[in-house]
Motif scaffolding. Structure first.
Motif, PDB file in Angstrom:
ATOM      1  N   MET A 212    -112.436 -31.199-150.110  1.00 16.11           N
ATOM      2  CA  MET A 212    -112.290 -30.974-151.476  1.00 16.11           C
ATOM      3  C   MET A 212    -114.162 -31.825-152.301  1.00 16.11           C
ATOM      4  N   ASN A 213    -114.615 -31.000-152.882  1.00 16.67           N
ATOM      5  CA  ASN A 213    -116.163 -31.709-153.575  1.00 16.67           C
ATOM      6  C   ASN A 213    -115.158 -32.115-154.908  1.00 16.67           C
ATOM      7  N   ILE A 214    -116.014 -33.578-155.004  1.00 22.44           N
ATOM      8  CA  ILE A 214    -115.447 -34.661-155.477  1.00 22.44           C
ATOM      9  C   ILE A 214    -116.628 -35.187-156.451  1.00 22.44           C
ATOM     10  N   LEU A 215    -116.616 -35.233-157.599  1.00 21.92           N
ATOM     11  CA  LEU A 215    -117.421 -36.335-158.896  1.00 21.92           C
ATOM     12  C   LEU A 215    -116.339 -37.630-158.574  1.00 21.92           C
ATOM     13  N   LEU A 216    -117.707 -39.062-158.310  1.00 24.47           N
ATOM     14  CA  LEU A 216    -117.127 -40.013-158.654  1.00 24.47           C
ATOM     15  C   LEU A 216    -118.228 -40.830-159.378  1.00 24.47           C
ATOM     16  N   TYR A 217    -117.122 -41.169-160.338  1.00 28.29           N
ATOM     17  CA  TYR A 217    -118.347 -42.577-161.697  1.00 28.29           C
ATOM     18  C   TYR A 217    -117.619 -43.694-161.312  1.00 28.29           C
TER      19      TYR A 217
ATOM     20  N   ASP B 149    -114.724 -48.715-150.469  1.00 31.21           N
ATOM     21  CA  ASP B 149    -113.862 -48.156-149.651  1.00 31.21           C
ATOM     22  C   ASP B 149    -113.292 -46.582-149.973  1.00 31.21           C
ATOM     23  N   LEU B 150    -112.353 -46.519-150.967  1.00 34.37           N
ATOM     24  CA  LEU B 150    -112.239 -45.253-151.603  1.00 34.37           C
ATOM     25  C   LEU B 150    -113.233 -44.267-151.601  1.00 34.37           C
ATOM     26  N   VAL B 151    -115.139 -44.283-151.746  1.00 33.85           N
ATOM     27  CA  VAL B 151    -115.572 -43.299-151.072  1.00 33.85           C
ATOM     28  C   VAL B 151    -115.050 -43.391-149.384  1.00 33.85           C
ATOM     29  N   HIS B 152    -116.127 -44.672-148.644  1.00 35.45           N
ATOM     30  CA  HIS B 152    -115.442 -44.515-147.400  1.00 35.45           C
ATOM     31  C   HIS B 152    -114.694 -42.892-146.362  1.00 35.45           C
ATOM     32  N   TYR B 153    -113.640 -43.787-147.101  1.00 42.43           N
ATOM     33  CA  TYR B 153    -111.818 -43.120-146.959  1.00 42.43           C
ATOM     34  C   TYR B 153    -111.528 -41.561-147.658  1.00 42.43           C
ATOM     35  N   LEU B 154    -112.715 -41.132-148.206  1.00 42.47           N
ATOM     36  CA  LEU B 154    -112.476 -39.909-148.919  1.00 42.47           C
ATOM     37  C   LEU B 154    -114.077 -38.981-148.025  1.00 42.47           C
ATOM     38  N   GLU B 155    -114.870 -39.590-147.684  1.00 41.24           N
ATOM     39  CA  GLU B 155    -115.281 -38.839-146.657  1.00 41.24           C
ATOM     40  C   GLU B 155    -115.181 -38.922-145.469  1.00 41.24           C
ATOM     41  N   LYS B 156    -114.104 -39.970-145.224  1.00 39.19           N
ATOM     42  CA  LYS B 156    -113.986 -40.128-143.956  1.00 39.19           C
ATOM     43  C   LYS B 156    -112.696 -38.865-143.209  1.00 39.19           C
TER      44      LYS B 156
ATOM     45  N   GLY C  47    -113.036 -35.848-145.170  1.00 40.72           N
ATOM     46  CA  GLY C  47    -113.541 -34.778-145.049  1.00 40.72           C
ATOM     47  C   GLY C  47    -114.293 -34.221-146.054  1.00 40.72           C
ATOM     48  N   HIS C  48    -113.691 -35.402-146.859  1.00 40.82           N
ATOM     49  CA  HIS C  48    -114.346 -34.815-148.537  1.00 40.82           C
ATOM     50  C   HIS C  48    -115.700 -35.029-148.840  1.00 40.82           C
ATOM     51  N   LYS C  49    -116.380 -34.706-149.551  1.00 44.01           N
ATOM     52  CA  LYS C  49    -117.784 -34.730-149.754  1.00 44.01           C
ATOM     53  C   LYS C  49    -117.940 -35.024-150.897  1.00 44.01           C
ATOM     54  N   CYS C  50    -118.432 -36.244-150.738  1.00 42.45           N
ATOM     55  CA  CYS C  50    -118.553 -37.396-152.381  1.00 42.45           C
ATOM     56  C   CYS C  50    -119.756 -37.400-153.194  1.00 42.45           C
ATOM     57  N   ALA C  51    -119.134 -37.325-154.424  1.00 39.76           N
ATOM     58  CA  ALA C  51    -121.002 -37.449-155.655  1.00 39.76           C
ATOM     59  C   ALA C  51    -120.340 -38.336-155.553  1.00 39.76           C
ATOM     60  N   ASN C  52    -121.074 -39.887-155.612  1.00 41.00           N
ATOM     61  CA  ASN C  52    -120.772 -41.097-156.181  1.00 41.00           C
ATOM     62  C   ASN C  52    -122.077 -41.769-157.339  1.00 41.00           C
ATOM     63  N   VAL C  53    -121.952 -41.496-158.591  1.00 43.85           N
ATOM     64  CA  VAL C  53    -122.697 -41.979-159.723  1.00 43.85           C
ATOM     65  C   VAL C  53    -122.109 -43.183-160.210  1.00 43.85           C
ATOM     66  N   LEU C  54    -123.764 -44.544-160.520  1.00 39.74           N
ATOM     67  CA  LEU C  54    -123.046 -45.836-160.492  1.00 39.74           C
ATOM     68  C   LEU C  54    -123.707 -45.399-161.122  1.00 39.74           C
ATOM     69  N   TYR C  55    -123.420 -45.195-162.455  1.00 37.70           N
ATOM     70  CA  TYR C  55    -123.805 -45.197-164.286  1.00 37.70           C
ATOM     71  C   TYR C  55    -123.534 -47.224-164.691  1.00 37.70           C
ATOM     72  N   ARG C  56    -124.522 -47.584-164.642  1.00 33.01           N
ATOM     73  CA  ARG C  56    -124.897 -49.025-165.401  1.00 33.01           C
ATOM     74  C   ARG C  56    -125.443 -49.069-166.488  1.00 33.01           C
ATOM     75  N   GLU C  57    -125.217 -47.802-167.743  1.00 33.63           N
ATOM     76  CA  GLU C  57    -125.794 -47.997-168.653  1.00 33.63           C
ATOM     77  C   GLU C  57    -125.177 -48.539-169.549  1.00 33.63           C
TER      78      GLU C  57
END
Length: 383
Positions: free
Chosen positions: A1-6, A16-23, A25-35
């Protein structure tokens, strides 16, 4: 899956969540939104999210905790939105947007899940938190720096309740005092939401209006939270004060107030610690790790408790129904049901190293067996 995370809150579980999602086989776009983001209406974030979605072909959006502003965009665009609460209780005044068909909402605390399920929501699920046992297994511990008899990592929850009470009438102050004293004695039960009623909250608001037309009008939810955080503050301060008079106690938290320093003169204040590297070393090097659970968390196993056991630490926690359900008390962790019980058990387990180490090892084995991210991710993505 192609997953967009905020990640809005610098969530402890995000790495850890992103690590295991990628492990997996999922593709992750992890957005650190600090505004900073308004949970319900935020034009700037909405525009950013629309742009992110336009820039990729995503199968779903995933966040820790549920964000109505994210749900609104997903609902409009017909994309699945998965959220996993790591806070309890949820810091949301209403269930607005939760009913959208795009949502899959997971609660780590069963009591929260049952509460929202009772509202008629069919897209809510129960899923305890997880531990990255793989990361913790490679931990190198600085025993000299972090070793101690007893440690506590966490906030002391200084509350606005005393300031709120200063403007209440005599009856209202007495009522709140009674609630606080009763809740302090209760472990495994939570009465605050039941006894801080809308009627009582309105009487407080009326009192405030009598004093000033410009007075802040607190909601029932805000008043209940102030009571719960105050009770938690009192429990933690008392526990640390008494134990530090008997044993070495290290406290890892943010800056202390002058009053807190005065009340805790024998506690070794060590500042805050980094979640991924330093905190696990504290857990592994401490003979006893205290975990007085936030009173407003009715049932769930807090991440801190799981992390202690995952790092091979000995957990001494206030009684929590789901801890008692998933772990054998006295064999994999130790639960206390009063301040006196906590002190007696701290004394006992510091004096019996062999038993303490056996319990810590069993707790770690249980974490590795039943609290891994692989199963949790499968659950998150399967509905």
């Amino acid at each position: 899956m192609n997953i967009l995370l905020y990640d809005f809150l610098n969530s402890y579980i995000q790495y850890d969540l992103v690590h295991y999602l990628e492990k997996a086989g999922h593709k992750c776009a992890n957005v650190l939104y600090r505004e900073g983001v308004d949970k319900y209406e935020d034009e700037k974030f909405t525009a950013r999210m629309e742009k992110d979605l336009d820039g990729g072909s995503f199968d779903l959006v995933l966040t820790t905790n549920f964000w109505p502003v994210v749900s609104k965009v997903c609902n409009r665009r017909g994309i699945k939105y998965v959220s996993w609460f790591f806070d309890s209780p949820p810091n949301l005044p209403t269930a607005e947007c939760m009913e959208y068909e795009c949502n899959r909402i997971f609660f780590f605390a069963r009591a929260d899940y049952e509460r929202y399920k009772a509202l008629g929501l069919s897209n809510v699920y129960y899923l305890p938190l997880a531990v990255n046992a793989e990361r913790l297994s490679t931990l190198r511990v600085d025993e000299k720096k972090y070793g101690c008899e007893i440690s506590f990592v966490g906030k002391l929850y200084e509350s606005m309740l005393p300031a709120m009470m200063s403007h209440m009438d005599e009856y209202q102050r007495g009522y709140i005092d009674g609630v606080v004293k009763t809740q302090l004695q209760l472990y495994g039960g939570y009465i605050v939401d039941d006894v801080i009623t809308e009627e009582f909250s309105e009487s407080v608001r009326k009192r405030y209006r009598q004093l000033s037309e410009k007075a802040i009008q607190i909601s029932r939810m805000e008043l209940a939270w102030a009571v719960a955080s105050h009770v938690t503050h009192l429990e933690r301060m008392t526990l640390l004060s008494v134990l530090s008079g008997r044993h070495q106690v290290k406290l890892y938290t943010f800056e202390l107030t002058e009053d807190e320093r005065r009340i805790l003169p024998k506690v070794e204040y060590c500042g805050s610690v980094d979640y991924l590297d330093e905190m696990p070393q504290v857990f592994a090097a401490s003979k006893i790790n205290l975990c007085p659970v936030l009173k407003a968390n009715r049932s769930g196993i807090p991440l801190r408790a799981l992390d202690v056991m995952g790092a091979g630490g000995f957990l001494l926690s206030s009684y929590q129904s789901e801890l008692a359900e998933y772990f054998y008390d006295g064999q994999e962790c130790v639960l206390y049901t009063s301040l006196e019980d906590a002190i007696a058990k701290a004394d006992f387990y510091l004096a019996h190293e062999d038993i303490r180490q056996q319990i810590a090892a069993a707790g770690r084995a249980r974490i590795q067996e039943a609290f891994g991210y692989e199963d949790r991710i499968e659950a998150l993505l399967s509905v």
